[in-house]
Design a protein around this motif. Sequence first.
Motif, PDB file in Angstrom:
ATOM      1  N   TRP A  20      43.147  34.845  37.675  1.00  0.00           N
ATOM      2  CA  TRP A  20      43.667  33.647  36.492  1.00  0.00           C
ATOM      3  C   TRP A  20      42.175  32.308  36.891  1.00  0.00           C
ATOM      4  CZ3 TRP A  20      43.836  28.892  38.553  1.00  0.00           C
ATOM      5  CH2 TRP A  20      44.860  28.560  40.095  1.00  0.00           C
ATOM      6  N   ALA A  21      41.626  32.097  38.346  1.00  0.00           N
ATOM      7  CA  ALA A  21      40.608  31.558  38.685  1.00  0.00           C
ATOM      8  C   ALA A  21      38.848  31.489  38.496  1.00  0.00           C
ATOM      9  CB  ALA A  21      40.789  30.775  39.611  1.00  0.00           C
ATOM     10  N   LEU A  22      39.168  32.988  38.588  1.00  0.00           N
ATOM     11  CA  LEU A  22      37.998  33.797  37.825  1.00  0.00           C
ATOM     12  C   LEU A  22      37.576  33.083  36.248  1.00  0.00           C
ATOM     13  CD1 LEU A  22      37.907  36.837  40.041  1.00  0.00           C
ATOM     14  CD2 LEU A  22      37.049  34.455  41.107  1.00  0.00           C
ATOM     15  N   VAL A  23      38.200  32.706  35.766  1.00  0.00           N
ATOM     16  CA  VAL A  23      37.748  32.827  34.300  1.00  0.00           C
ATOM     17  C   VAL A  23      37.280  31.540  33.956  1.00  0.00           C
ATOM     18  CG1 VAL A  23      39.661  32.415  31.685  1.00  0.00           C
ATOM     19  CG2 VAL A  23      39.958  34.077  33.674  1.00  0.00           C
ATOM     20  N   ASN A  24      36.148  31.516  33.126  1.00  0.00           N
ATOM     21  CA  ASN A  24      35.337  30.480  33.317  1.00  0.00           C
ATOM     22  C   ASN A  24      34.651  29.475  34.171  1.00  0.00           C
ATOM     23  OD1 ASN A  24      33.527  29.671  30.723  1.00  0.00           O
ATOM     24  ND2 ASN A  24      35.450  28.257  29.914  1.00  0.00           N
ATOM     25  N   ILE A  25      34.470  30.258  34.955  1.00  0.00           N
ATOM     26  CA  ILE A  25      34.147  29.456  36.003  1.00  0.00           C
ATOM     27  C   ILE A  25      32.085  28.531  35.333  1.00  0.00           C
ATOM     28  CG2 ILE A  25      32.200  29.477  38.007  1.00  0.00           C
ATOM     29  CD1 ILE A  25      34.509  31.838  38.988  1.00  0.00           C
ATOM     30  N   ASN A  26      32.070  29.153  35.027  1.00  0.00           N
ATOM     31  CA  ASN A  26      30.797  28.853  34.497  1.00  0.00           C
ATOM     32  C   ASN A  26      31.212  28.222  33.348  1.00  0.00           C
ATOM     33  OD1 ASN A  26      28.666  27.351  33.805  1.00  0.00           O
ATOM     34  ND2 ASN A  26      27.383  29.147  33.986  1.00  0.00           N
ATOM     35  N   GLU A  27      31.135  27.123  32.405  1.00  0.00           N
ATOM     36  CA  GLU A  27      31.437  26.649  31.487  1.00  0.00           C
ATOM     37  C   GLU A  27      30.371  26.933  30.205  1.00  0.00           C
ATOM     38  OE1 GLU A  27      34.477  23.168  31.297  1.00  0.00           O
ATOM     39  OE2 GLU A  27      35.340  23.876  32.413  1.00  0.00           O
ATOM     40  N   ASP A  28      29.258  26.261  30.991  1.00  0.00           N
ATOM     41  CA  ASP A  28      28.253  26.038  29.521  1.00  0.00           C
ATOM     42  C   ASP A  28      28.100  27.409  29.225  1.00  0.00           C
ATOM     43  OD1 ASP A  28      28.157  23.469  30.604  1.00  0.00           O
ATOM     44  OD2 ASP A  28      26.554  23.817  32.340  1.00  0.00           O
ATOM     45  N   LEU A  29      28.262  29.471  30.203  1.00  0.00           N
ATOM     46  CA  LEU A  29      28.094  30.054  29.087  1.00  0.00           C
ATOM     47  C   LEU A  29      28.883  30.534  27.866  1.00  0.00           C
ATOM     48  CD1 LEU A  29      27.724  32.443  31.989  1.00  0.00           C
ATOM     49  CD2 LEU A  29      25.938  31.227  30.618  1.00  0.00           C
ATOM     50  N   GLY A  30      30.360  29.526  27.881  1.00  0.00           N
ATOM     51  CA  GLY A  30      30.827  30.036  26.312  1.00  0.00           C
ATOM     52  C   GLY A  30      31.641  30.870  26.366  1.00  0.00           C
ATOM     53  N   ALA A  31      31.667  31.639  27.676  1.00  0.00           N
ATOM     54  CA  ALA A  31      32.737  33.151  28.339  1.00  0.00           C
ATOM     55  C   ALA A  31      33.141  33.062  29.005  1.00  0.00           C
ATOM     56  CB  ALA A  31      31.362  34.140  27.976  1.00  0.00           C
ATOM     57  N   PRO A  32      34.439  33.645  28.855  1.00  0.00           N
ATOM     58  CA  PRO A  32      35.926  33.731  29.934  1.00  0.00           C
ATOM     59  C   PRO A  32      35.488  34.225  30.971  1.00  0.00           C
ATOM     60  CG  PRO A  32      36.952  33.770  27.023  1.00  0.00           C
ATOM     61  CD  PRO A  32      35.099  33.445  26.989  1.00  0.00           C
ATOM     62  N   LEU A  33      35.454  35.492  29.975  1.00  0.00           N
ATOM     63  CA  LEU A  33      34.719  37.221  31.372  1.00  0.00           C
ATOM     64  C   LEU A  33      33.829  36.916  31.439  1.00  0.00           C
ATOM     65  CD1 LEU A  33      37.827  38.767  29.512  1.00  0.00           C
ATOM     66  CD2 LEU A  33      38.386  37.250  31.282  1.00  0.00           C
ATOM     67  N   LEU A  34      33.579  36.470  32.657  1.00  0.00           N
ATOM     68  CA  LEU A  34      32.036  37.010  32.748  1.00  0.00           C
ATOM     69  C   LEU A  34      31.696  38.342  32.929  1.00  0.00           C
ATOM     70  CD1 LEU A  34      31.342  33.439  34.678  1.00  0.00           C
ATOM     71  CD2 LEU A  34      31.253  34.391  32.164  1.00  0.00           C
ATOM     72  N   LEU A  35      32.009  38.555  33.549  1.00  0.00           N
ATOM     73  CA  LEU A  35      32.028  40.473  34.153  1.00  0.00           C
ATOM     74  C   LEU A  35      33.254  41.230  33.669  1.00  0.00           C
ATOM     75  CD1 LEU A  35      32.105  39.861  37.539  1.00  0.00           C
ATOM     76  CD2 LEU A  35      30.127  40.352  36.129  1.00  0.00           C
ATOM     77  N   PRO A  36      33.375  42.101  33.326  1.00  0.00           N
ATOM     78  CA  PRO A  36      34.480  43.271  32.618  1.00  0.00           C
ATOM     79  C   PRO A  36      35.404  42.756  33.845  1.00  0.00           C
ATOM     80  CG  PRO A  36      32.087  44.716  33.159  1.00  0.00           C
ATOM     81  CD  PRO A  36      32.010  43.365  33.661  1.00  0.00           C
ATOM     82  N   ILE A  37      36.496  43.287  33.044  1.00  0.00           N
ATOM     83  CA  ILE A  37      37.980  42.529  33.868  1.00  0.00           C
ATOM     84  C   ILE A  37      38.240  43.400  35.191  1.00  0.00           C
ATOM     85  CG2 ILE A  37      39.517  43.753  32.318  1.00  0.00           C
ATOM     86  CD1 ILE A  37      40.542  40.248  33.285  1.00  0.00           C
ATOM     87  N   CYS A  50      41.401  38.805  51.872  1.00  0.00           N
ATOM     88  CA  CYS A  50      40.210  38.415  52.979  1.00  0.00           C
ATOM     89  C   CYS A  50      41.011  36.710  53.230  1.00  0.00           C
ATOM     90  CB  CYS A  50      39.687  37.146  51.893  1.00  0.00           C
ATOM     91  SG  CYS A  50      38.029  39.039  52.062  1.00  0.00           S
ATOM     92  N   GLY A  51      42.647  36.977  52.950  1.00  0.00           N
ATOM     93  CA  GLY A  51      43.318  35.708  52.961  1.00  0.00           C
ATOM     94  C   GLY A  51      43.494  34.612  52.577  1.00  0.00           C
ATOM     95  N   PHE A  52      42.538  34.097  50.993  1.00  0.00           N
ATOM     96  CA  PHE A  52      42.669  33.368  50.031  1.00  0.00           C
ATOM     97  C   PHE A  52      43.867  33.416  49.420  1.00  0.00           C
ATOM     98  CE2 PHE A  52      38.796  33.676  51.106  1.00  0.00           C
ATOM     99  CZ  PHE A  52      38.303  32.079  51.115  1.00  0.00           C
ATOM    100  N   ARG A  53      44.939  32.425  49.763  1.00  0.00           N
ATOM    101  CA  ARG A  53      45.747  32.451  48.609  1.00  0.00           C
ATOM    102  C   ARG A  53      46.194  31.178  47.775  1.00  0.00           C
ATOM    103  NH1 ARG A  53      45.642  36.625  50.444  1.00  0.00           N
ATOM    104  NH2 ARG A  53      47.474  37.939  51.331  1.00  0.00           N
ATOM    105  N   HIS A  54      47.240  31.305  46.931  1.00  0.00           N
ATOM    106  CA  HIS A  54      47.089  30.304  45.733  1.00  0.00           C
ATOM    107  C   HIS A  54      48.434  28.729  46.203  1.00  0.00           C
ATOM    108  CE1 HIS A  54      48.709  27.641  42.416  1.00  0.00           C
ATOM    109  NE2 HIS A  54      47.793  27.592  41.883  1.00  0.00           N
ATOM    110  N   HIS A  55      47.935  27.872  46.505  1.00  0.00           N
ATOM    111  CA  HIS A  55      49.238  26.902  46.809  1.00  0.00           C
ATOM    112  C   HIS A  55      49.341  25.821  45.785  1.00  0.00           C
ATOM    113  CE1 HIS A  55      49.589  28.065  50.991  1.00  0.00           C
ATOM    114  NE2 HIS A  55      48.651  28.152  50.854  1.00  0.00           N
TER     115      HIS A  55
END
Length: 118
Positions: A20-37, A50-55
């Motif tokens: 969910w955090a990878l969605v629409n990272i560059n809002e200027d492009l206007g596309a929610p999925l910048l790569l294939p899912i 790599c150890g990244f966890r959502h808090h």
Amino acid sequence: MSIPLQDNLNPADPEEHALWALVNINEDLGAPLLLPIENMRAWSKHLFDCGFRHHKDLQEKWYIPPADDTPLYGAVGGKWSDTPPEERDEAAEILANLPTGVKADLKARLLAEDAGEV
């Protein structure tokens, strides 16, 4: 596939944990999925491995998906907000995403409705 949203994903699944955090990272492009899912799922798993966890208590951004009926010329990709969903003014956000011409038409229609002209 629909836009991956924080509330609809399994945080225990590495492929969905950060998806969910990878969605629409560059809002200027206007596309929610910048790569294939599939690529975004792989990135999510990589971050998880790599150890990244959502808090939740440290979260400072929340994704606002576009409305289901958003036209192609609207805010197609949705946007990120610094305000949690329960504190947002959804009407103001919808208006902020409307083109000026659509706002003017909407205003005229609402005024006509209030005046009993509709």
